[in-house]
Write a protein that holds these residues in place. Structure first.
Motif, PDB file in Angstrom:
ATOM      1  N   ASP A  17       0.826  -1.213   0.000  1.00  0.00           N
ATOM      2  CA  ASP A  17       0.000   0.000   0.000  1.00  0.00           C
ATOM      3  C   ASP A  17       0.856   1.259   0.000  1.00  0.00           C
ATOM      4  O   ASP A  17       0.554   2.228  -0.697  1.00  0.00           O
ATOM      5  N   VAL A  18       1.932   1.258   0.771  1.00  0.00           N
ATOM      6  CA  VAL A  18       2.822   2.416   0.833  1.00  0.00           C
ATOM      7  C   VAL A  18       3.502   2.642  -0.512  1.00  0.00           C
ATOM      8  O   VAL A  18       3.657   3.781  -0.959  1.00  0.00           O
ATOM      9  N   ALA A  19       3.895   1.566  -1.186  1.00  0.00           N
ATOM     10  CA  ALA A  19       4.595   1.694  -2.474  1.00  0.00           C
ATOM     11  C   ALA A  19       3.744   2.419  -3.512  1.00  0.00           C
ATOM     12  O   ALA A  19       4.277   3.128  -4.374  1.00  0.00           O
ATOM     13  N   ARG A  20       2.436   2.260  -3.419  1.00  0.00           N
ATOM     14  CA  ARG A  20       1.544   2.934  -4.387  1.00  0.00           C
ATOM     15  C   ARG A  20       1.568   4.450  -4.216  1.00  0.00           C
ATOM     16  O   ARG A  20       1.144   5.184  -5.101  1.00  0.00           O
ATOM     17  N   HIS A  21       2.020   4.895  -3.043  1.00  0.00           N
ATOM     18  CA  HIS A  21       2.013   6.334  -2.730  1.00  0.00           C
ATOM     19  C   HIS A  21       3.396   6.765  -2.243  1.00  0.00           C
ATOM     20  O   HIS A  21       3.519   7.521  -1.278  1.00  0.00           O
ATOM     21  N   ALA A  22       4.426   6.277  -2.909  1.00  0.00           N
ATOM     22  CA  ALA A  22       5.805   6.504  -2.473  1.00  0.00           C
ATOM     23  C   ALA A  22       6.176   7.984  -2.368  1.00  0.00           C
ATOM     24  O   ALA A  22       7.034   8.351  -1.574  1.00  0.00           O
ATOM     25  N   ALA A  23       5.524   8.833  -3.142  1.00  0.00           N
ATOM     26  CA  ALA A  23       5.859  10.262  -3.140  1.00  0.00           C
ATOM     27  C   ALA A  23       5.115  11.053  -2.059  1.00  0.00           C
ATOM     28  O   ALA A  23       5.345  12.252  -1.916  1.00  0.00           O
ATOM     29  N   VAL A  31       5.479   6.077   8.262  1.00  0.00           N
ATOM     30  CA  VAL A  31       6.396   4.931   8.282  1.00  0.00           C
ATOM     31  C   VAL A  31       7.580   5.223   9.209  1.00  0.00           C
ATOM     32  O   VAL A  31       7.966   4.373  10.021  1.00  0.00           O
ATOM     33  N   ARG A  32       8.161   6.417   9.114  1.00  0.00           N
ATOM     34  CA  ARG A  32       9.284   6.771  10.002  1.00  0.00           C
ATOM     35  C   ARG A  32       8.861   6.710  11.466  1.00  0.00           C
ATOM     36  O   ARG A  32       9.598   6.182  12.308  1.00  0.00           O
ATOM     37  N   ASN A  33       7.680   7.223  11.766  1.00  0.00           N
ATOM     38  CA  ASN A  33       7.199   7.203  13.154  1.00  0.00           C
ATOM     39  C   ASN A  33       6.968   5.779  13.646  1.00  0.00           C
ATOM     40  O   ASN A  33       7.290   5.455  14.792  1.00  0.00           O
ATOM     41  N   LEU A  34       6.410   4.942  12.791  1.00  0.00           N
ATOM     42  CA  LEU A  34       6.215   3.543  13.174  1.00  0.00           C
ATOM     43  C   LEU A  34       7.554   2.866  13.451  1.00  0.00           C
ATOM     44  O   LEU A  34       7.694   2.107  14.420  1.00  0.00           O
ATOM     45  N   ARG A  43      12.033  -3.808  12.417  1.00  0.00           N
ATOM     46  CA  ARG A  43      12.669  -5.058  11.999  1.00  0.00           C
ATOM     47  C   ARG A  43      11.931  -5.658  10.791  1.00  0.00           C
ATOM     48  O   ARG A  43      12.554  -6.051   9.804  1.00  0.00           O
ATOM     49  N   CYS A  44      10.614  -5.686  10.862  1.00  0.00           N
ATOM     50  CA  CYS A  44       9.824  -6.227   9.743  1.00  0.00           C
ATOM     51  C   CYS A  44       9.968  -5.355   8.502  1.00  0.00           C
ATOM     52  O   CYS A  44      10.056  -5.865   7.381  1.00  0.00           O
ATOM     53  N   TRP A  45       9.987  -4.040   8.684  1.00  0.00           N
ATOM     54  CA  TRP A  45      10.073  -3.120   7.550  1.00  0.00           C
ATOM     55  C   TRP A  45      11.396  -3.292   6.812  1.00  0.00           C
ATOM     56  O   TRP A  45      11.436  -3.266   5.580  1.00  0.00           O
ATOM     57  N   THR A  46      12.483  -3.494   7.542  1.00  0.00           N
ATOM     58  CA  THR A  46      13.786  -3.619   6.894  1.00  0.00           C
ATOM     59  C   THR A  46      13.943  -4.940   6.143  1.00  0.00           C
ATOM     60  O   THR A  46      14.835  -5.071   5.317  1.00  0.00           O
ATOM     61  N   MET A  47      13.059  -5.907   6.390  1.00  0.00           N
ATOM     62  CA  MET A  47      13.081  -7.157   5.626  1.00  0.00           C
ATOM     63  C   MET A  47      12.692  -6.917   4.166  1.00  0.00           C
ATOM     64  O   MET A  47      12.995  -7.724   3.295  1.00  0.00           O
ATOM     65  N   GLN A  48      11.990  -5.823   3.915  1.00  0.00           N
ATOM     66  CA  GLN A  48      11.544  -5.413   2.587  1.00  0.00           C
ATOM     67  C   GLN A  48      10.670  -6.451   1.900  1.00  0.00           C
ATOM     68  O   GLN A  48      10.617  -6.515   0.678  1.00  0.00           O
ATOM     69  N   ASP A  82      -7.406   1.357  -4.350  1.00  0.00           N
ATOM     70  CA  ASP A  82      -6.663   1.645  -3.118  1.00  0.00           C
ATOM     71  C   ASP A  82      -7.548   1.565  -1.872  1.00  0.00           C
ATOM     72  O   ASP A  82      -7.039   1.628  -0.756  1.00  0.00           O
ATOM     73  N   HIS A  83      -8.846   1.459  -2.072  1.00  0.00           N
ATOM     74  CA  HIS A  83      -9.777   1.369  -0.940  1.00  0.00           C
ATOM     75  C   HIS A  83     -10.145  -0.084  -0.719  1.00  0.00           C
ATOM     76  O   HIS A  83     -10.579  -0.776  -1.639  1.00  0.00           O
ATOM     77  N   LYS A  84      -9.977  -0.539   0.517  1.00  0.00           N
ATOM     78  CA  LYS A  84     -10.271  -1.937   0.852  1.00  0.00           C
ATOM     79  C   LYS A  84     -11.086  -1.984   2.133  1.00  0.00           C
ATOM     80  O   LYS A  84     -10.931  -1.141   3.012  1.00  0.00           O
ATOM     81  N   ILE A  85     -11.900  -2.987   2.203  1.00  0.00           N
ATOM     82  CA  ILE A  85     -12.610  -3.307   3.443  1.00  0.00           C
ATOM     83  C   ILE A  85     -12.189  -4.726   3.805  1.00  0.00           C
ATOM     84  O   ILE A  85     -12.337  -5.644   3.018  1.00  0.00           O
ATOM     85  N   VAL A  86     -11.624  -4.857   4.985  1.00  0.00           N
ATOM     86  CA  VAL A  86     -11.220  -6.169   5.469  1.00  0.00           C
ATOM     87  C   VAL A  86     -12.214  -6.571   6.536  1.00  0.00           C
ATOM     88  O   VAL A  86     -12.435  -5.855   7.519  1.00  0.00           O
TER      89      VAL A  86
END
Length: 91
Positions: A17-23, A31-34, A43-48, A82-86
Motif C-alpha cells: 500500500d505504501v509503495a503505491r504512494h511513495a511520493a 512509516v518513520r514514526n512507526l 525489523r519487519c520493515w527492513t526485511m523489505q 486503493d480502498h479496501k474493506i477487510v
C-alpha cells in the motif's frame, strides 16, 4: 496466535500500500514514526518483504473468549483499488 508471523505478513501487506504512494510525504512520515516507535515494526520493515492481502483463516487468543477462529475476506472497489474493506467473519 502466531504473532511474529502475522506481524511480518501485515507489514509486508502495508508495504504494498505504501509503495503505491511513495511520493506522499505524510505517508513517509507515518512509516518513520512507526519505525521509531516500534522495534518490531522496524525489523519487519527492513526485511523489505512485499505481499498482497490475502484472505483465509485467522486465529486469535481473546482475553475473555479464549481461542477465536475467524475467516478474513478483503473487498476491493473496482473503481477505487486503493480502498479496501477487510472483514473478519466467524469461521
Amino acid at each position: 496466535c502466531d504473532w511474529a508471523t502475522r506481524a511480518r505478513r501485515l507489514v509486508a501487506e502495508f508495504r504494498v500500500d505504501v509503495a503505491r504512494h511513495a511520493a506522499d510525504p505524510e505517508l513517509a512520515s507515518v512509516v518513520r514514526n512507526l519505525q521509531w516507535e516500534s522495534a518490531d515494526f522496524a525489523r519487519c520493515w527492513t526485511m523489505q518483504a512485499v505481499a498482497g492481502r490475502e484472505g483465509g483463516t485467522r486465529t486469535f487468543d481473546h482475553s475473555q473468549d479464549g481461542r477465536v477462529v475467524m475467516r478474513q475476506v478483503t473487498l476491493t472497489a473496482a473503481i477505487l483499488p486503493d480502498h479496501k474493506i477487510v472483514v473478519l467473519l466467524p469461521a
